[in-house]
Design an enzyme around this catalytic site. Sequence first.
Site, mmCIF file in Angstrom:
data_model
loop_
_atom_site.group_PDB
_atom_site.id
_atom_site.type_symbol
_atom_site.label_atom_id
_atom_site.label_comp_id
_atom_site.label_asym_id
_atom_site.label_seq_id
_atom_site.Cartn_x
_atom_site.Cartn_y
_atom_site.Cartn_z
ATOM 1 N N CYS A 1 0.878 -1.179 0.000
ATOM 2 C CA CYS A 1 0.000 0.000 0.000
ATOM 3 C C CYS A 1 0.911 1.222 0.000
ATOM 4 C CB CYS A 1 -0.975 -0.024 1.174
ATOM 5 S SG CYS A 1 -0.228 -0.170 2.814
ATOM 6 N N TRP A 2 0.473 2.325 0.558
ATOM 7 C CA TRP A 2 1.271 3.547 0.480
ATOM 8 C C TRP A 2 2.566 3.442 1.284
ATOM 9 C CZ3 TRP A 2 2.747 7.539 -1.994
ATOM 10 C CH2 TRP A 2 3.310 8.645 -1.363
#
Length: 372
Positions: A118-119
């Site tokens: 994810c980020w």
Amino acid sequence: MPLNFAARDWRELEFVAWSFSRSLMQDIETVTPHHPLEEFSSIVDVRTPPEFAEDHLPGAINLPVLTTAQRVEVGTLYKQDPFAARIMGARYISLNAADHLLTLEGQWDRHAQPLLYCWRGGLRSHSLAHILRSVGWRARLLEGGYKAYRKFVLADSDERLTRGGLHFHVLAGLTGTGKTRLLHHLSRAGAQVLDLEQLANHRGSLLGNLGPQPSQKLFENRLHQALATMRAHSPIFVEAESNRIGQCHLPAPLWQRLAEAPVTEVRLPLPHRARLLLQDYPRFLDNPQELMNLLDKLRPLRGNEQVNRWHEHILAKDWPAFLESVLRDHYDPAYRAAGEKDSNYRKPDAVLALADDSPTTFAKATRQLLAP
């Protein structure tokens, strides 16, 4: 903030609760951004579709655990009530994960080994990784998530370009002399080729739009992926480009390396250049109005009389006359030759004069370029 759950939601939450209870007993493996991606059966980006569209790891698929609207909703609630926001986030992630499992069931075999990110390698990727591991898939996480990978791409690209022993060979020449075609011939002959126009999805001119371009980040990601395959101390053939191809900018280290590289100037007679352009831009034959609309942007530069003459050629379908004129009267005067003032490229070390645009001629030119 109370949440109303449908019967389907509760069944899925029961499954996810069981999954978490099982998977939490296992540690989730992590890998660094330096890890070879070829080891994984799939690369899974769990961020929202807009985040994925801006940039993603090579070959990644998008399985968002939160939609954009859900992420905003959870983030807004978190400022008021963190506990209620975590409940809401868990619910949304669980529902979305259940839908993803239905999709993956028909696509992955039991031995799948995906890499998730994810980020920043936080809750979103951990949540789906736990569920996938509970099924039996060896899901691993990218340490630091996309943010860490982006940092790695920039640093590794800079390292390869400044100290990696990469040697470039620039093909320069007027528009339509077949430089891109030569790159394709060289690639098929086994030479190393960096096709910047392909990476940017643009041919670098007014008529060069090939469709949606990648974001700058995605362009740099693709460039890094290409550089990572290059062998040191063997020539890498590349076309002389402006430092901007459409909306994509060449990184400064690459621009500097191209300025230092040997240059071969490619020449081709005007009628054959026009024939090549006709082959390379077939869409304008089907949509001449699009072409005329683009040419209208040149009225301040080339004047109404010239642009009107081009329109006449197009409406009469006199493509040879139009193409020869647009090359001679627009592209050639705007061309900044290698070695000239304000050019990034040094004076050509050699000239490659092509007799015509035939495959035989390009094959011969390829052999000349590859000759010791």
